[in-house]
Design a protein around this motif. Structure first.
Motif: not given
Length: 480
Positions: A344-347, A390-397, A399-404, A406-412
């Motif tokens: 799924g989508l990731n940062i 490559h220190y990547n962040v996957q959305a919690p299992e 959940g809605d990855a797209a919303q995650f 949109q909501r968390e990318e800048d903070r992370i």
């Protein structure tokens, strides 16, 4: 001069041929970035077939006040090679410039055009009896021009350096449409400023790389691969030091992968049969390139792993018994980004740190992210040998990855980059800045350095037409 799209398109068609000026149909292969984060719209996709045609296209765009977005294989991860949504930018594809112009065996160099696919260059070098060591996951589709424009790294930087260290000369079309013929194969040339290094890593914001003279190396007599389980990131760093001591220049690869990253490969590509991952938090992939013999390489490797087992920085290990097994182990490593995409989508984060600081950085940043976001999943892998993770962040299992995102990318991003800066690192190791990190760069780059960069940009590209909005987040100059 005001932009007249119709007149510009007529000039471009006359310059490169109507078949190579694309304005209709599905152009998403050019207009959408590889990660599908951005889908722009170009005035036209222009595909010149020579350096002279590139120069003529640039002159036409400059006269019309149209900005230019250079593109190679469009495999970048920082959104640096697709047009914006205005429909006014010319996307300049270098893919037709795909010739190996010359191989100089005595000088250990070859001169190649910017649109050459990296894997084809590796094969051309091998056919001539040499090694071109630049190697990365996208090598089947990325081009050498893009590799140089972003100063690409990959899996053998530890021994051979980034793309910058592999390049001796460039041919570049300037923002004024002139051609700088700098394809020297010289290893020593102290005749002023190093223009080559100025254009490498500039992401098409200062000029367009059309050809390069690159270093070649002798082929090793043997290349062996080992896979080791290690109990901690600190143990991986200890193993790296031991490998450097025992193998010296023979150590050409040292990759680290955390358990969750490998679990994704096991989940989505079970046929790859990932070794040792279930009972260890980290695995390391090592490569030993030996110029004596396979027997010598294997003896060295076995002695290294025995010593590592004795001191406790390795808990188990396997050495590939064949070329097919070695390729299989590397395929596992290279499949991590694909498995992550399947999940799924990731940062994504492409960071570098002093190797000595990596264990502390990982422990502190892992803990901070776990505290900030319940259920966060971390895909941590990369080129430990040169300090690039490559220190990547996957959305919690679940959940809605797209919303995650949109909501968390800048903070992370801010949390991770702040930790990187605290430990003396960089927010971009090998992917570049593009437009994705352009707004973040001023927070983590020296104001003096940024001022010098802006001065260079203004001096070389006063109209701001070369890949605007990338690196320095500049916008095209207002039309006269």
């Amino acid at each position: 001069m005001s932009l007249n799209p119709a007149d510009l398109l007529t000039t471009l068609r006359h310059t490169v041929g109507t078949a190579h000026v694309l304005t209709d149909g599905d152009l998403s292969v050019y207009e959408q970035d590889w990660r599908r984060r951005e889908h722009g719209r170009a005035l036209a996709v222009v595909r010149p077939g020579s350096t002279d045609e590139v120069a003529a296209v640039v002159r036409a765009c400059t006269a019309a006040g149209a900005s230019i977005v250079p593109q190679g294989g469009n495999t970048g991860l920082a959104v640096g090679s697709v047009p914006d949504g205005s429909g006014t930018q010319v996307l300049l594809s270098l893919k037709r410039l795909d010739h190996v112009r010359a191989i100089d065996t005595a000088n250990l160099t070859f001169t190649v055009e910017a649109g050459c696919i990296l894997q084809n260059l590796q094969a051309a070098a091998q056919d001539a009896g040499f090694l071109f060591p630049l190697s990365l996951a996208a090598e089947g589709s990325c081009t050498i021009g893009g590799n140089l424009a972003t100063n690409a790294g990959g899996t053998q930087v530890l021994r051979y350096g980034n793309a910058r260290e592999l390049c001796l000369g460039l041919e570049v079309v300037t923002p004024q449409g002139q051609v700088w013929e700098g394809l020297s194969g010289l290893r020593k040339d102290n005749t002023g400023y190093d223009l080559r290094d100025l254009f490498i890593g500039s992401e098409g914001t200062l000029g367009i790389i059309t050809a390069a003279t690159l270093k070649l190396y002798p082929q090793p007599a043997a290349r062996l691969t080992a896979w080791a389980a290690v109990p901690s990131m600190a143990a991986a760093v200890d193993l790296l030091g031991l490998a450097q001591q025992r193998l010296a220049a023979g150590l050409t690869g040292f990759e680290v992968m955390n358990q969750f990253a490998l679990s994704l490969v096991d989940k989505h590509y079970p046929q790859l049969r990932v070794p040792l991952w279930r009972d260890t938090p980290w695995c390391v992939l090592l490569e030993n390139s030996d110029h004596e013999s396979e027997a010598h390489a294997r003896t060295q490797f076995e002695a290294l792993l025995e010593a590592a087992l004795e001191v406790g920085c390795v808990t188990d290990a396997v050495v590939a018994e064949s070329l097919a097994q070695a390729k299989g182990l590397w395929h596992i490593r290279e499949s991590i980004p694909l498995a992550q995409a399947e999940e799924g989508l990731n940062i994504k984060h492409d960071i570098s740190l002093p190797v000595s600081r990596i264990p502390t950085f990982v422990a502190e940043t892992d803990a901070a992210l776990a505290q900030a976001i319940a259920g966060v999943r971390l895909v941590n892998f990369g080129h430990l040998g040169d300090g690039n993770l490559h220190y990547n962040v996957q959305a919690p299992e679940g959940g809605d990855a797209a919303q995650f995102l949109q909501r968390e990318e800048d903070r992370i991003n801010t949390l991770v980059f702040d930790h990187v800066a605290r430990h003396g690192g960089s927010i971009s190791a090998e992917h570049g800045i593009g437009s994705l990190k352009a707004a973040k760069l001023p927070h983590y780059k020296s104001p003096v350095a940024l001022g010098l960069m802006r001065t260079i940009k203004q001096a070389l590209d006063p109209q701001g037409l070369m890949n605007p909005g990338r690196v320095l987040a500049q916008r095209p100059a207002a039309a006269a």
